[in-house]
Enzyme design. Structure first.
Site, PDB file in Angstrom:
ATOM      1  N   PHE A 101      -2.164   2.258   3.734  1.00  0.00           N
ATOM      2  CA  PHE A 101      -2.563   2.993   3.610  1.00  0.00           C
ATOM      3  C   PHE A 101      -4.373   2.131   4.956  1.00  0.00           C
ATOM      4  O   PHE A 101      -4.770   1.241   4.461  1.00  0.00           O
ATOM      5  CB  PHE A 101      -3.297   3.901   2.724  1.00  0.00           C
ATOM      6  CG  PHE A 101      -4.764   4.720   2.959  1.00  0.00           C
ATOM      7  CD1 PHE A 101      -4.632   6.071   3.129  1.00  0.00           C
ATOM      8  CD2 PHE A 101      -6.106   4.389   2.634  1.00  0.00           C
ATOM      9  CE1 PHE A 101      -5.519   6.822   3.552  1.00  0.00           C
ATOM     10  CE2 PHE A 101      -7.173   4.721   2.684  1.00  0.00           C
ATOM     11  CZ  PHE A 101      -6.654   6.550   3.321  1.00  0.00           C
ATOM     12  N   ASP A 142      -3.224  -6.679  -9.879  1.00  0.00           N
ATOM     13  CA  ASP A 142      -3.898  -5.996  -8.628  1.00  0.00           C
ATOM     14  C   ASP A 142      -4.493  -4.743  -9.613  1.00  0.00           C
ATOM     15  O   ASP A 142      -4.168  -4.628 -10.452  1.00  0.00           O
ATOM     16  CB  ASP A 142      -2.137  -4.965  -8.166  1.00  0.00           C
ATOM     17  CG  ASP A 142      -2.707  -4.326  -7.085  1.00  0.00           C
ATOM     18  OD1 ASP A 142      -3.375  -4.060  -7.305  1.00  0.00           O
ATOM     19  OD2 ASP A 142      -1.447  -3.921  -6.924  1.00  0.00           O
ATOM     20  N   SER A 152       2.073  -1.320  -0.569  1.00  0.00           N
ATOM     21  CA  SER A 152       1.326  -0.061  -1.035  1.00  0.00           C
ATOM     22  C   SER A 152       1.842   1.363  -0.674  1.00  0.00           C
ATOM     23  O   SER A 152       2.960   1.884  -0.919  1.00  0.00           O
ATOM     24  CB  SER A 152       0.062  -0.341   0.091  1.00  0.00           C
ATOM     25  OG  SER A 152      -1.212   0.493  -1.137  1.00  0.00           O
ATOM     26  N   MET A 153       1.234   2.417   0.430  1.00  0.00           N
ATOM     27  CA  MET A 153       1.936   3.355   0.691  1.00  0.00           C
ATOM     28  C   MET A 153       2.721   3.449   1.653  1.00  0.00           C
ATOM     29  O   MET A 153       4.296   3.827   1.925  1.00  0.00           O
ATOM     30  CB  MET A 153       0.734   4.211   1.967  1.00  0.00           C
ATOM     31  CG  MET A 153       1.319   5.123   1.887  1.00  0.00           C
ATOM     32  SD  MET A 153      -0.115   6.400   3.756  1.00  0.00           S
ATOM     33  CE  MET A 153       0.474   5.134   5.152  1.00  0.00           C
ATOM     34  N   HIS A 196      -3.774  -6.794  -5.321  1.00  0.00           N
ATOM     35  CA  HIS A 196      -3.126  -6.136  -3.999  1.00  0.00           C
ATOM     36  C   HIS A 196      -2.815  -6.212  -3.073  1.00  0.00           C
ATOM     37  O   HIS A 196      -1.672  -5.841  -2.134  1.00  0.00           O
ATOM     38  CB  HIS A 196      -4.110  -4.653  -4.183  1.00  0.00           C
ATOM     39  CG  HIS A 196      -3.301  -2.876  -3.639  1.00  0.00           C
ATOM     40  ND1 HIS A 196      -2.242  -2.661  -4.368  1.00  0.00           N
ATOM     41  CD2 HIS A 196      -3.761  -2.431  -2.164  1.00  0.00           C
ATOM     42  CE1 HIS A 196      -1.616  -1.820  -3.232  1.00  0.00           C
ATOM     43  NE2 HIS A 196      -2.669  -1.801  -2.342  1.00  0.00           N
TER      44      HIS A 196
END
Length: 337
Positions: free
Chosen positions: A80, A278, A148-149, A306
């Site tokens: 993202f 994370d 992630s995304m 993360h």
């Protein structure tokens, strides 16, 4: 000292002073320009070339290195509000004989941003499939990597288009349903409840908020100069309204748990990489995925948050290479049996 020699030093000093002063001026006055130059420099150094491809009137921007060969191509999907260049730190440690493709996700950087575009995870998966078809990347199954995304999109892609993907690497992917919310998710729900979308921690608008985001996303405490923080913010601010719209879309009911809902449909060999510290997406998600995906290998990284790609690029690259080698060798052995 001879006057000519003195003049030579004066001229040399003046010549050196010009680029030094230009650098200092850029650092102090236009830090965002310096950041763009930094990425340009690293792409050039690593041999990554930028190209554009179109599906009808939709433009995809991507960088690549190498050509398709007997080994699977690698397609890398960023997270993202990032862009294709976030992978450069990992690319640095990947063999040059691999065919690498890093694409700007829908609406990011050089890829088309349209108010009519479907920004849901399903919508993004369809766009990435269009990109794959444009490049004919699925002429032979490829290795898909996402963080992630981008990891959520990669996982759902592998579920929807199994014949395209030879193997999968998910780096701390979003889209899982946890039994309990961590502090970050609790805060997000509070913000959603109060409609305070201006305060989303992943969308900073000041250097202070940028510093807070970096601390949230990484276990390693990077000492980032104020001017660089300002530059990072300056680069992002023009896009923040889009990031807010995208964020609300991917945490909506339609998209929030899309990886969770499709993880049992993933049939290809899968590698999960997750930072143990994370704070954004809880590391217990790795165990969830491992229990649902038959051929799954989990790698948990100590002292890592993360931002796995930023914090542990060398380790990430090695894990990807080793995983690809094991999958590739297994496939070759099957052909020999």
């Amino acid at each position: 000292m001879d006057l000519d020699v003195v003049n030579m030093f004066v001229i040399a000093g003046g010549t050196l002073a010009i680029p030094i002063l230009a650098f200092v001026a850029s650092f102090l006055l236009w830090p965002s320009a310096l950041i763009r130059i930094y990425y340009w420099y690293w792409r050039r150094t690593l041999g990554m070339q930028v190209r554009y491809v179109h599906h009808e009137d939709y433009q995809f921007c991507y960088s690549f290195r190498g050509r398709p060969g007997h080994k699977p191509s690698i397609l890398m999907l960023h997270g993202f509000s990032a862009h294709k260049d976030m992978w450069l730190s990992v690319v640095k440690f990947l063999p040059k004989n691999l065919h690498l493709v890093c694409v700007d996700m829908p609406g990011h950087e050089g890829t088309t941003r349209s108010s009519l575009d479907d920004l849901s995870i399903d919508g993004q998966v369809k766009r990435i499939h269009q990109f794959v078809e444009c490049l004919k990347l699925n002429k032979k199954p490829f290795h898909l990597v996402g963080t992630s995304m981008g990891g959520q999109v990669a996982g759902v892609y592998a579920a929807y288009y199994p014949s395209d993907v030879s193997s999968l690497c998910l780096v701390c992917p979003a889209g899982l349903q946890y039994s309990t919310d961590n502090q970050f998710v609790q805060r997000l729900k509070e913000l959603q409840g109060s409609a305070a979308v201006e305060k989303i921690p992943l969308i900073p608008s000041t250097p202070e908020e940028m510093s807070e985001m970096l601390q949230l996303c990484s276990y390693v405490r990077f000492k980032v100069p104020q001017q660089i923080l300002q530059g990072l913010v300056d680069v992002r601010i023009p896009h923040n309204n889009f990031y807010r719209k995208l964020f609300l879309e991917i945490v909506s009911e339609k998209s929030r748990y899309s990886l969770h809902q499709n993880m049992d449909k993933i049939k290809v060999p899968t590698q999960i990489i997750w930072g143990k510290q994370d704070q954004v997406l809880d590391v217990s998600g790795a165990d969830m995925l491992a229990k649902s995906i038959a051929n799954c290998q989990v790698e948990l990284l100590e002292n890592c948050g993360h931002s796995v790609v930023m914090e542990r690029p060398r380790k990430t690259a090695k894990l990807i290479i080793d995983f690809l080698a094991s999958v590739h060798n297994t496939d070759n052995n099957k052909k020999l049996d």
